[in-house]
Design an enzyme around this catalytic site. Structure first.
Site, short mmCIF file in Angstrom:
data_model
loop_
_atom_site.label_atom_id
_atom_site.label_comp_id
_atom_site.label_asym_id
_atom_site.label_seq_id
_atom_site.Cartn_x
_atom_site.Cartn_y
_atom_site.Cartn_z
N ASP A 113 72.90 42.03 38.10
CA ASP A 113 72.51 40.63 38.27
C ASP A 113 71.91 40.44 39.66
O ASP A 113 72.01 41.32 40.54
CB ASP A 113 73.68 39.66 38.02
CG ASP A 113 74.70 39.63 39.14
OD1 ASP A 113 74.55 40.39 40.11
OD2 ASP A 113 75.65 38.84 39.05
N ASN A 121 67.64 29.22 43.70
CA ASN A 121 67.43 27.97 42.96
C ASN A 121 67.62 26.75 43.85
O ASN A 121 66.85 25.77 43.78
CB ASN A 121 68.38 27.90 41.77
CG ASN A 121 67.89 28.74 40.60
OD1 ASN A 121 66.69 28.93 40.42
ND2 ASN A 121 68.82 29.25 39.81
N ASP A 130 62.79 30.78 38.11
CA ASP A 130 62.29 31.39 36.87
C ASP A 130 61.26 32.48 37.17
O ASP A 130 61.25 33.54 36.52
CB ASP A 130 61.67 30.32 35.98
CG ASP A 130 62.72 29.39 35.37
OD1 ASP A 130 63.92 29.72 35.45
OD2 ASP A 130 62.33 28.34 34.82
N GLU A 156 71.58 35.08 35.23
CA GLU A 156 70.83 36.11 35.95
C GLU A 156 71.40 37.49 35.71
O GLU A 156 71.12 38.43 36.46
CB GLU A 156 70.81 35.80 37.45
CG GLU A 156 72.15 35.88 38.14
CD GLU A 156 72.92 34.56 38.15
OE1 GLU A 156 73.77 34.39 39.02
OE2 GLU A 156 72.65 33.71 37.27
#
Length: 377
Positions: A113, A121, A130, A156
């Site tokens: 991840d 974010n 994204d 993720e």
């Protein structure tokens, strides 16, 4: 136009063209042309109409098949990254597990991840997040083989399934993936790193247990500071994994120094050494033995680097001599690796290096000199 509405339109077109084709065929069979009628313009017109109706029907059926294929693929694909989704992974892994149960082929998975993805974010917004996910996915795919499958596990987190791959091979692949991601710079977010956990499936192990071991390895990678690769150290024999051999280094818990990172890396060094010895002893040479040696050297280099950071922190007075010994041992390991170019490995030389130089001389010898400084720290 939404996909469901597109499919409905294609279905209606297919039915309509089929009805027209049937009607044209009925008219044709009711008025079979006699030889004299073959040159009749009306008959020629009917033949052409029938041919056009048949072609239209075939085109509609082909479009319907394409739409259904697209619908099936969409249901199994993550819309953002284009990877397989969790449902597909669970089905695909079950099939691979069933296939592995019919033979000795090893199978491994890599769970990874993104490090500090929430920070991306929060700082740049979800649209940039994204784009980061898509960029990382491209970097990962550039390192995967045709037989590997990449799926988004959630958020993720992603999983790469690696058929016919041992733990050593999958760990080396994971390191290549980690380096490829770190080397890529994404717009706005800059350099993004990932942490990875690797596990080879053990005999009769469920998918849940298999992923759980990889997740525990991933947690250790994050605890070490992220941007790391960790392999599962659980005891167990996996399909295609190294069986116990008379050439085995046994870890003694009494050797622990109390510093979690060093103790863990020492245990990993024992495991990797045993994997290398087993691959030579069982004749799996040269490809797999070279993979084991490459993985061992990478681990030794990382361990020496981390150990030196810790010794500087605690003020170890003999640091310079200790670092010099690290360099000598690493150089000897790389020399042995370069000599592994023929059809067999020099088992006595490799065993001597592992047992005498690395374990007895270093871990049981010079390493124990700094334990008291760790205790004081």
């Amino acid at each position: 136009m939404p996909l469901a509405l597109s499919i409905l339109v294609v279905l209606l077109a297919s039915l309509l063209s089929g009805l027209l084709g049937a009607l044209a065929a009925g008219l044709w069979y009711r008025r079979r042309p006699r030889p004299a009628d073959l040159i009749d313009p009306d008959c020629q017109h009917q033949l052409e109409a029938l041919a056009r109706a048949r072609e239209a029907s075939e085109r509609a059926n082909a479009e319907l098949r394409r739409a259904l294929d697209q619908l099936e693929r969409t249901a199994a694909t993550d819309r953002l990254t284009g990877t397989w989704n969790r449902r597909w992974l669970e089905d695909g892994a079950a099939q691979l597990i069933a296939a592995a149960g019919r033979g000795d082929a090893p199978i491994s998975l890599i769970l990874y991840d993104l490090d500090h993805f929430k920070r991306v974010n929060d700082s740049f917004g979800h649209e940039v997040g994204d784009e980061v996910l898509k960029s990382v996915t491209e970097a990962v795919r550039s390192q995967l083989r045709a037989s590997d499958a990449l799926a988004r596990w959630g958020g993720e987190e992603f999983i790469a399934l690696c058929p016919a791959t041992t733990l050593a091979g999958a760990t080396i692949l994971a390191e290549k993936i980690r380096q490829a991601v770190e080397a890529r710079v994404t717009p706005q977010a800059g350099v993004v790193t990932i942490s990875l956990g690797v596990a080879q499936r053990q005999e009769k192990e469920s998918l849940e247990g298999w992923i759980r071991r990889a997740d525990e390895a991933l947690y250790r990678a994050k605890a070490r500071g992220r941007n790391q690769t960790e392999a599962s150290l659980d005891v167990g024999v996996a399909a295609g994994e190294d069986r116990p051999s008379f050439l085995t280094l046994v870890w003694d818990p009494a050797l622990a120094c109390g510093e979690a990172r060093i103790d863990h890396q020492h245990q990993e060094l024992y495991r990797l050494s045993n994997g290398l010895l087993a691959s030579i002893n069982q004749g799996r040479y040269p490809e797999e033995t070279k993979l084991h040696m490459q993985l061992l050297i990478a681990h030794v280099a990382q361990h020496f680097h981390d150990e030196e950071d810790i010794l500087i922190r605690v003020g170890y007075p003999h640091f310079a001599a200790h670092a010099q010994e690290h360099g000598r041992l690493l150089a000897k390991a790389k020399t042995l690796q370069q000599q592994m170019g023929g059809d067999s490995a020099d088992l006595p030389a490799i065993l001597g290096f592992l047992a005498l130089d690395l374990v007895k001389g270093h871990i049981l010898g010079s390493d124990r000199d700094y334990y008291k400084y760790l205790a004081q720290d």
